[in-house]
Design an enzyme around this catalytic site. Structure first.
Site, PDB file in Angstrom:
ATOM      1  N   LYS A  71       1.992 -36.120 -64.888  1.00  0.00           N
ATOM      2  CA  LYS A  71       2.921 -35.152 -65.334  1.00  0.00           C
ATOM      3  C   LYS A  71       4.117 -35.385 -65.711  1.00  0.00           C
ATOM      4  O   LYS A  71       4.570 -36.673 -65.722  1.00  0.00           O
ATOM      5  CB  LYS A  71       2.923 -34.111 -64.050  1.00  0.00           C
ATOM      6  CG  LYS A  71       3.921 -34.573 -62.811  1.00  0.00           C
ATOM      7  CD  LYS A  71       4.269 -33.539 -61.874  1.00  0.00           C
ATOM      8  CE  LYS A  71       5.444 -34.065 -61.250  1.00  0.00           C
ATOM      9  NZ  LYS A  71       6.145 -32.952 -60.519  1.00  0.00           N
ATOM     10  N   LYS A  74      -4.096 -36.272 -51.260  1.00  0.00           N
ATOM     11  CA  LYS A  74      -3.621 -36.272 -49.955  1.00  0.00           C
ATOM     12  C   LYS A  74      -4.950 -36.135 -49.358  1.00  0.00           C
ATOM     13  O   LYS A  74      -5.618 -35.133 -49.469  1.00  0.00           O
ATOM     14  CB  LYS A  74      -2.564 -35.587 -49.711  1.00  0.00           C
ATOM     15  CG  LYS A  74      -1.217 -36.107 -50.417  1.00  0.00           C
ATOM     16  CD  LYS A  74       0.207 -35.137 -49.907  1.00  0.00           C
ATOM     17  CE  LYS A  74       1.358 -35.590 -50.826  1.00  0.00           C
ATOM     18  NZ  LYS A  74       1.769 -36.819 -49.912  1.00  0.00           N
ATOM     19  N   HIS A  99       2.241 -28.756 -58.129  1.00  0.00           N
ATOM     20  CA  HIS A  99       1.968 -29.054 -56.942  1.00  0.00           C
ATOM     21  C   HIS A  99       1.513 -27.798 -56.074  1.00  0.00           C
ATOM     22  O   HIS A  99       0.477 -27.674 -55.093  1.00  0.00           O
ATOM     23  CB  HIS A  99       2.998 -29.860 -56.135  1.00  0.00           C
ATOM     24  CG  HIS A  99       3.219 -31.151 -56.847  1.00  0.00           C
ATOM     25  ND1 HIS A  99       2.358 -31.868 -57.443  1.00  0.00           N
ATOM     26  CD2 HIS A  99       4.494 -31.798 -57.013  1.00  0.00           C
ATOM     27  CE1 HIS A  99       2.899 -32.847 -58.031  1.00  0.00           C
ATOM     28  NE2 HIS A  99       4.235 -32.962 -57.688  1.00  0.00           N
ATOM     29  N   LYS A 130      15.459 -28.789 -52.634  1.00  0.00           N
ATOM     30  CA  LYS A 130      16.054 -29.955 -52.156  1.00  0.00           C
ATOM     31  C   LYS A 130      17.134 -29.713 -51.352  1.00  0.00           C
ATOM     32  O   LYS A 130      17.652 -28.706 -50.854  1.00  0.00           O
ATOM     33  CB  LYS A 130      16.735 -30.479 -53.551  1.00  0.00           C
ATOM     34  CG  LYS A 130      15.832 -30.552 -54.664  1.00  0.00           C
ATOM     35  CD  LYS A 130      14.871 -31.935 -54.462  1.00  0.00           C
ATOM     36  CE  LYS A 130      14.199 -32.182 -55.775  1.00  0.00           C
ATOM     37  NZ  LYS A 130      13.241 -33.552 -55.732  1.00  0.00           N
ATOM     38  N   ASP A 149       8.982 -28.174 -61.819  1.00  0.00           N
ATOM     39  CA  ASP A 149       8.931 -29.455 -61.126  1.00  0.00           C
ATOM     40  C   ASP A 149       7.939 -29.528 -59.899  1.00  0.00           C
ATOM     41  O   ASP A 149       6.957 -30.409 -59.724  1.00  0.00           O
ATOM     42  CB  ASP A 149      10.218 -30.053 -60.642  1.00  0.00           C
ATOM     43  CG  ASP A 149      10.099 -31.329 -59.963  1.00  0.00           C
ATOM     44  OD1 ASP A 149       9.476 -32.279 -60.772  1.00  0.00           O
ATOM     45  OD2 ASP A 149      10.195 -31.563 -58.841  1.00  0.00           O
ATOM     46  N   HIS A 207      -0.589 -35.973 -57.742  1.00  0.00           N
ATOM     47  CA  HIS A 207      -0.949 -36.896 -56.515  1.00  0.00           C
ATOM     48  C   HIS A 207      -1.115 -35.904 -55.301  1.00  0.00           C
ATOM     49  O   HIS A 207      -1.586 -36.477 -54.345  1.00  0.00           O
ATOM     50  CB  HIS A 207       0.462 -37.767 -56.228  1.00  0.00           C
ATOM     51  CG  HIS A 207       1.460 -37.201 -55.913  1.00  0.00           C
ATOM     52  ND1 HIS A 207       2.580 -36.827 -56.834  1.00  0.00           N
ATOM     53  CD2 HIS A 207       2.174 -37.199 -54.750  1.00  0.00           C
ATOM     54  CE1 HIS A 207       3.506 -36.270 -56.099  1.00  0.00           C
ATOM     55  NE2 HIS A 207       3.320 -36.470 -54.843  1.00  0.00           N
TER      56      HIS A 207
END
Length: 484
Positions: free
Chosen positions: A148, A182, A240, A331, A235, A178
């Site tokens: 990505k 998991k 995700h 964040k 992002d 990714h």
């Protein structure tokens, strides 16, 4: 519990961008760990390719240094490291020119799996794909892995898909996320579809709401200029968190087959309703105690990019109509945690006098830290004095429940690269899936840009903007605590 390690076929793996950060932190150390476990046969070859004008011994020394830094000490065996290093080659290559391509072709062997990992900027994908075919390095059985971001909007994602499709079939393209590698994410499918316990309750009749949280304690320092062009929505949410939502909300596929699973995920994305402005909260972390805030980290005093976003999302289908999905990511928050929480409804009638002490049943799937699952249930509080209720967790940490092997869970990249070699696309995104996700995301971003919305400030080390708390509070719900 002893896990089985099944060796993959002999392969030649070319890593474009082999001197970059991702290759050094994740890809090369992960391949070493798979070699140590016996999953990579000694006949395999790993070929680094990058612009850097280094020779093979220099590149091998770089790989040694990466293993020393990013592989745990108990996993470092000098003899195994040297055996692994002996399988590694390097070619200095020009992605946009002709330099190095004949040398790379000379290293390719007939009769083995050929895989090409594009650990480079998306702007180079087309150049690499074109030259792999121009020099007859890739064939009809070859596979490419692309990192990505898969575009920054629907138009760029379509253009990227068209570029790759000009040289490779969809069955050859592995778009890697990714999060799907998991252990806990894959166990989510096992819990849902391999047990009769949960699936009958996995719907709007019994589930009050779902919370998906990805919280980070770090800011964007060091990559602020890059992050400021994307933000939390692009992002994290578009890829995700979208994948996590799909695995929670999807219907059972007819078989655990790559296209069957991805067909069901695509249906979820297409069923997502547009998100109105009042169901979106954006934020930027503020500076404190000498620590810079997002504005300083981004090096853009006029930035309106979000470092935090929370959304209330509705899935318009029979299974989930009326059950909201709350997504949040940010964040510089209080703690580092990635989890999915399924909050079940209260019983229709309580037979206990202590009904006020009742707490909802919650199934929590933890992705990090300490991968595992936790189910909160009500029991009688021990001791005399009547029927008093208390909530207790049925906890399954993989490291504890599965013994020593559970503590040695492979990194997501390790698992996904081995799936590429096997030719298993189940945990990789399909082109139409990526485009559907952008088709839902684009109007949200375009909406706040048209309104000239400014993110709300929030204190570093907090749980995010106050408005995000109100997003839940107005519905009579509350976010799960982000713990330090």
């Amino acid at each position: 519990m002893v896990s089985r390690v099944i060796p993959v076929e002999v392969f030649d793996l070319v890593i474009f961008g082999a001197t970059g950060d991702l290759a050094n932190r994740k890809i090369l150390p992960g391949l070493y760990r798979r070699y140590l476990s016996g999953q990579i046969p000694p006949e395999c070859r790993i070929i680094g390719a990058a612009r850097s004008a280094m020779d093979v011994p220099e590149f091998r020394n770089m790989v040694r240094a990466a293993i020393a830094e990013f592989v745990a000490a108990e996993k470092r065996d000098d003899a195994v490291i040297e055996a692994f290093i002996s399988q590694i080659d390097y070619v200095a290559i020009d992605a946009k020119g002709e330099g190095g391509w004949s040398e790379l072709k000379a290293l390719m062997r007939p009769g083995v799996v050929r895989a090409f990992y594009f650990s480079v900027a998306p702007a180079l994908f087309g150049d690499l794909a074109e030259r792999l075919h121009l020099h007859a390095i890739a064939d009809a059985q070859s596979r490419i892995v692309v990192e990505k971001p898969f575009g920054r909007d629907l138009a760029s994602a379509r253009a990227l898909n068209e570029t790759l499709a000009a040289h490779f079939s969809e069955a050859q393209i592995y778009r890697i996320d990714h999060y799907l590698g998991k252990e806990t994410v894959q166990n989510l499918m096992a819990v849902r579809f391999a047990n009769i316990l949960f699936e009958p309750l996995w719907n709007a009749q019994y589930v009050d709401h779902v919370q998906i949280t990805v919280a980070e304690t770090v800011g964007v320092e060091g990559r602020g200029a890059y992050y400021d062009k994307s933000g939390a929505m692009r992002d994290m949410v578009q890829n995700h968190m979208m994948q996590l939502l799909c695995l929670i909300a999807m219907e059972p596929p007819y078989h655990f087959d790559p296209d069957a699973v991805r067909d069901e995920k695509l249906k979820v994305i297409r069923a997502l309703q547009p998100v109105p402005p009042e169901d979106i909260v954006r934020g930027q972390y503020l500076g404190a105690k000498g620590t810079p805030g997002y504005v300083a980290d981004s090096e853009n005093p006029d930035t309106k990019t979000e470092s935090y976003v929370a959304l209330k999302v509705q899935v318009a289908n029979w299974r989930w109509q009326g059950t909201p999905f709350y997504l949040r990511t940010g964040k510089k928050l209080r703690g580092r945690a990635s989890e999915i929480a399924i909050i079940f409804k209260e019983p229709p009638h309580s037979i206990f006098d202590d009904a006020k002490g009742w707490h909802e049943n919650v199934l929590v799937i933890r992705l990090q830290p300490n991968e595992g699952m936790n189910l909160s249930v009500m029991i009688k509080e021990p001791g005399p004095g009547g029927m008093r209720l208390t909530q207790v967790p049925l906890d399954m940490s993989f490291a504890e429940a599965l013994g020593e092997d559970g503590a040695d869970i492979p990194d997501a990249y390790e698992r996904l690269i081995m799936d590429v070699i096997r030719g298993n696309q189940t945990l990789f995104m399909r082109g139409d899936e990526v485009e559907a996700a952008w088709a839902w995301t684009d109007p949200i971003i375009e909406g706040w840009e048209a309104r000239d919305d400014k993110p709300r400030g929030y204190d570093a080390g907090s749980s995010g903007p106050e408005d995000a708390l109100m997003l839940m509070h107005r519905d009579g719900r509350r976010w799960r605590e982000i713990r330090e």
